[in-house]
Design a protein around this motif. Sequence first.
Motif, PDB file in Angstrom:
ATOM      1  N   GLU A 114       0.778  -1.237   0.182  1.00 24.81           N
ATOM      2  CA  GLU A 114       0.113   0.064  -0.090  1.00 24.81           C
ATOM      3  C   GLU A 114       0.910   1.356   0.033  1.00 24.81           C
ATOM      4  OE1 GLU A 114      -0.523  -2.514   2.421  1.00 24.81           O
ATOM      5  OE2 GLU A 114      -2.037  -3.496   0.988  1.00 24.81           O
ATOM      6  N   ASP A 115       2.184   0.954   0.223  1.00 21.08           N
ATOM      7  CA  ASP A 115       2.966   2.323   0.480  1.00 21.08           C
ATOM      8  C   ASP A 115       3.514   2.918  -1.118  1.00 21.08           C
ATOM      9  OD1 ASP A 115       3.137   1.845   2.998  1.00 21.08           O
ATOM     10  OD2 ASP A 115       4.906   0.767   2.969  1.00 21.08           O
ATOM     11  N   CYS A 116       3.684   4.100  -1.224  1.00 21.59           N
ATOM     12  CA  CYS A 116       4.336   4.648  -2.185  1.00 21.59           C
ATOM     13  C   CYS A 116       5.649   5.380  -1.895  1.00 21.59           C
ATOM     14  CB  CYS A 116       3.421   6.154  -2.469  1.00 21.59           C
ATOM     15  SG  CYS A 116       1.836   5.680  -3.244  1.00 21.59           S
ATOM     16  N   VAL A 117       6.637   4.826  -2.864  1.00 24.30           N
ATOM     17  CA  VAL A 117       8.018   4.911  -2.582  1.00 24.30           C
ATOM     18  C   VAL A 117       8.808   6.007  -3.498  1.00 24.30           C
ATOM     19  CG1 VAL A 117      10.310   3.871  -2.476  1.00 24.30           C
ATOM     20  CG2 VAL A 117       8.317   2.572  -2.104  1.00 24.30           C
ATOM     21  N   VAL A 118       9.181   7.084  -2.712  1.00 27.91           N
ATOM     22  CA  VAL A 118      10.128   8.134  -3.599  1.00 27.91           C
ATOM     23  C   VAL A 118      11.563   7.931  -3.384  1.00 27.91           C
ATOM     24  CG1 VAL A 118      10.360  10.664  -3.869  1.00 27.91           C
ATOM     25  CG2 VAL A 118       8.302   9.764  -3.209  1.00 27.91           C
ATOM     26  N   LEU A 119      12.014   7.646  -4.242  1.00 24.91           N
ATOM     27  CA  LEU A 119      13.642   7.352  -4.422  1.00 24.91           C
ATOM     28  C   LEU A 119      14.409   8.473  -4.765  1.00 24.91           C
ATOM     29  CD1 LEU A 119      13.360   3.956  -6.077  1.00 24.91           C
ATOM     30  CD2 LEU A 119      14.025   4.177  -3.567  1.00 24.91           C
ATOM     31  N   LEU A 120      15.098   9.056  -3.683  1.00 24.15           N
ATOM     32  CA  LEU A 120      15.913  10.275  -3.910  1.00 24.15           C
ATOM     33  C   LEU A 120      17.441  10.359  -4.289  1.00 24.15           C
ATOM     34  CD1 LEU A 120      14.152  12.078  -0.902  1.00 24.15           C
ATOM     35  CD2 LEU A 120      13.609  12.519  -3.439  1.00 24.15           C
ATOM     36  N   GLY A 121      17.920  10.960  -5.185  1.00 24.38           N
ATOM     37  CA  GLY A 121      19.263  10.787  -5.567  1.00 24.38           C
ATOM     38  C   GLY A 121      19.767  12.020  -6.216  1.00 24.38           C
ATOM     39  N   GLY A 122      21.035  12.171  -6.084  1.00 20.63           N
ATOM     40  CA  GLY A 122      21.773  13.198  -6.931  1.00 20.63           C
ATOM     41  C   GLY A 122      22.826  12.830  -7.595  1.00 20.63           C
ATOM     42  N   LEU A 123      23.063  13.332  -8.828  1.00 22.26           N
ATOM     43  CA  LEU A 123      24.188  13.003  -9.912  1.00 22.26           C
ATOM     44  C   LEU A 123      24.772  14.168 -10.518  1.00 22.26           C
ATOM     45  CD1 LEU A 123      25.022  10.568 -11.609  1.00 22.26           C
ATOM     46  CD2 LEU A 123      23.431  11.488 -13.286  1.00 22.26           C
ATOM     47  N   HIS A 124      26.068  14.172 -10.305  1.00 18.33           N
ATOM     48  CA  HIS A 124      27.108  15.186 -10.891  1.00 18.33           C
ATOM     49  C   HIS A 124      26.822  15.226 -12.396  1.00 18.33           C
ATOM     50  CE1 HIS A 124      29.506  15.052  -6.997  1.00 18.33           C
ATOM     51  NE2 HIS A 124      28.862  16.462  -7.091  1.00 18.33           N
ATOM     52  N   ALA A 125      26.546  16.176 -12.887  1.00 20.68           N
ATOM     53  CA  ALA A 125      26.473  16.399 -14.482  1.00 20.68           C
ATOM     54  C   ALA A 125      26.625  17.667 -14.909  1.00 20.68           C
ATOM     55  CB  ALA A 125      24.798  16.180 -14.761  1.00 20.68           C
ATOM     56  N   GLU A 126      26.706  17.936 -16.274  1.00 24.04           N
ATOM     57  CA  GLU A 126      27.002  19.190 -16.955  1.00 24.04           C
ATOM     58  C   GLU A 126      25.846  19.994 -16.791  1.00 24.04           C
ATOM     59  OE1 GLU A 126      28.333  18.081 -20.926  1.00 24.04           O
ATOM     60  OE2 GLU A 126      30.521  17.634 -19.995  1.00 24.04           O
ATOM     61  N   VAL A 127      25.815  20.676 -15.612  1.00 23.29           N
ATOM     62  CA  VAL A 127      24.449  21.717 -15.511  1.00 23.29           C
ATOM     63  C   VAL A 127      25.285  22.941 -14.854  1.00 23.29           C
ATOM     64  CG1 VAL A 127      22.771  19.961 -15.534  1.00 23.29           C
ATOM     65  CG2 VAL A 127      24.157  20.675 -13.544  1.00 23.29           C
ATOM     66  N   PRO A 128      24.713  24.379 -15.184  1.00 21.82           N
ATOM     67  CA  PRO A 128      25.385  25.363 -14.699  1.00 21.82           C
ATOM     68  C   PRO A 128      24.775  25.657 -13.236  1.00 21.82           C
ATOM     69  CG  PRO A 128      23.749  25.915 -16.364  1.00 21.82           C
ATOM     70  CD  PRO A 128      23.700  24.502 -16.481  1.00 21.82           C
ATOM     71  N   HIS A 129      25.528  26.192 -12.431  1.00 26.26           N
ATOM     72  CA  HIS A 129      24.841  26.353 -11.274  1.00 26.26           C
ATOM     73  C   HIS A 129      24.161  28.002 -10.953  1.00 26.26           C
ATOM     74  CE1 HIS A 129      28.356  29.276 -10.991  1.00 26.26           C
ATOM     75  NE2 HIS A 129      27.598  29.938 -10.208  1.00 26.26           N
ATOM     76  N   THR A 130      24.227  28.643 -12.012  1.00 24.60           N
ATOM     77  CA  THR A 130      23.389  29.825 -12.226  1.00 24.60           C
ATOM     78  C   THR A 130      21.811  29.616 -12.752  1.00 24.60           C
ATOM     79  OG1 THR A 130      24.477  30.192 -14.404  1.00 24.60           O
ATOM     80  CG2 THR A 130      25.570  31.130 -12.616  1.00 24.60           C
ATOM     81  N   ARG A 131      21.750  28.613 -13.173  1.00 19.02           N
ATOM     82  CA  ARG A 131      20.367  28.304 -13.567  1.00 19.02           C
ATOM     83  C   ARG A 131      19.447  27.252 -12.697  1.00 19.02           C
ATOM     84  NH1 ARG A 131      22.194  31.796 -16.198  1.00 19.02           N
ATOM     85  NH2 ARG A 131      22.128  31.836 -18.477  1.00 19.02           N
ATOM     86  N   PRO A 132      18.290  27.088 -12.673  1.00 21.41           N
ATOM     87  CA  PRO A 132      17.741  26.035 -11.961  1.00 21.41           C
ATOM     88  C   PRO A 132      18.270  24.821 -12.010  1.00 21.41           C
ATOM     89  CG  PRO A 132      16.037  27.499 -12.656  1.00 21.41           C
ATOM     90  CD  PRO A 132      17.341  27.945 -13.376  1.00 21.41           C
ATOM     91  N   LEU A 133      18.339  24.074 -10.917  1.00 22.39           N
ATOM     92  CA  LEU A 133      19.005  22.692 -11.174  1.00 22.39           C
ATOM     93  C   LEU A 133      17.845  21.681 -11.510  1.00 22.39           C
ATOM     94  CD1 LEU A 133      21.507  22.368  -8.145  1.00 22.39           C
ATOM     95  CD2 LEU A 133      21.852  23.227 -10.710  1.00 22.39           C
ATOM     96  N   PRO A 134      18.142  20.825 -12.510  1.00 20.20           N
ATOM     97  CA  PRO A 134      17.034  20.134 -13.199  1.00 20.20           C
ATOM     98  C   PRO A 134      16.844  18.764 -12.122  1.00 20.20           C
ATOM     99  CG  PRO A 134      19.234  19.491 -14.496  1.00 20.20           C
ATOM    100  CD  PRO A 134      19.468  20.639 -13.662  1.00 20.20           C
ATOM    101  N   VAL A 135      15.906  18.242 -12.357  1.00 21.38           N
ATOM    102  CA  VAL A 135      15.352  17.092 -11.452  1.00 21.38           C
ATOM    103  C   VAL A 135      14.620  16.224 -12.389  1.00 21.38           C
ATOM    104  CG1 VAL A 135      13.962  16.151  -9.754  1.00 21.38           C
ATOM    105  CG2 VAL A 135      15.126  18.270  -9.346  1.00 21.38           C
ATOM    106  N   VAL A 136      15.232  14.971 -12.818  1.00 18.66           N
ATOM    107  CA  VAL A 136      14.452  14.018 -13.666  1.00 18.66           C
ATOM    108  C   VAL A 136      13.606  13.258 -12.772  1.00 18.66           C
ATOM    109  CG1 VAL A 136      14.903  11.988 -15.038  1.00 18.66           C
ATOM    110  CG2 VAL A 136      16.488  14.126 -15.198  1.00 18.66           C
ATOM    111  N   ALA A 137      12.498  13.094 -13.228  1.00 25.19           N
ATOM    112  CA  ALA A 137      11.252  12.198 -12.643  1.00 25.19           C
ATOM    113  C   ALA A 137      11.161  10.985 -13.474  1.00 25.19           C
ATOM    114  CB  ALA A 137      10.351  13.052 -12.024  1.00 25.19           C
ATOM    115  N   ASN A 138      11.117   9.691 -13.001  1.00 26.55           N
ATOM    116  CA  ASN A 138      10.695   8.791 -13.680  1.00 26.55           C
ATOM    117  C   ASN A 138      10.430   7.481 -12.781  1.00 26.55           C
ATOM    118  OD1 ASN A 138      13.134   7.260 -13.116  1.00 26.55           O
ATOM    119  ND2 ASN A 138      14.193   8.209 -14.845  1.00 26.55           N
TER     120      ASN A 138
END
Length: 276
Positions: A114-138
Amino acid sequence: MTFLPSGSGALVFIAFEGQDADASEAASSLVKDLIESWRLDESEILDTDGFYEFRFSEPEIVRDETGRATIAWPGIEVHRGQHLGTPVTVIQGHEPGLKWREFLSLILSQVTAEDCVVLLGGLHAEVPHTRPLPVVANTEDAVLAADLNIDVNGYEGPIGILGLLGVECDRRGRHAINLWVGVPDYLTDSPSPKAELALASAVEKYTGLEIDIPILEEESRAWELGADELVAHNPHLVELLKGLEQLNDSTELPEASGDAIAAEFERYLRKRGREK
């Protein structure tokens, strides 16, 4: 539609400290803040002896206010409580180094159908710190993906324990989504409040539960200012940042697809697997 349990189920957050799943401590910092902010007071420590290689997951010496030392061994904690009437469980600790199959079974013994699981992670990628950091949801669940308007996970290749949990949840009939935040790969030496804030915003978006950690916004601004100063003193980073900003801004055009960011994540997962 929001990703919340029905009946007697709980919303379960899972995050691990370690290089494979917690770039700049974004995920582990968020779940620790949720435990405190949501007052998840019921807790237990799982028996995880045998899952760690201490050369890589080192025990730590911790001292109290008198200077007396104790040993903090790597392991897994489970915290439970409620937030806005929703039962919440947080499973957090160190990613394992050994016996991954047994570890998966141990973690998923804490999750019901009956539970709903949210798996949270962080990955170093080619993204600029001056923009909103992207979150991939799948998710591995095609029906759930359609309901939440997120991608079905199509990644193939080397993967860490968090990715394995997503697959195993689906195999066992557990509802689970993956939220991964991209963290600038040229800023790898310190925690990133901005990445934690991006993950928190994604959790709010998909669950509808408010996360009230006011200091995160202030810390995020301070982190970005610190990154600005670091980059300004390194000509190579100045040029790198310009290129990343141009790439980011081009993928934000209306004709660009979110698939571009997801493809970047897959590319870096494969690269990480080759480097092991």
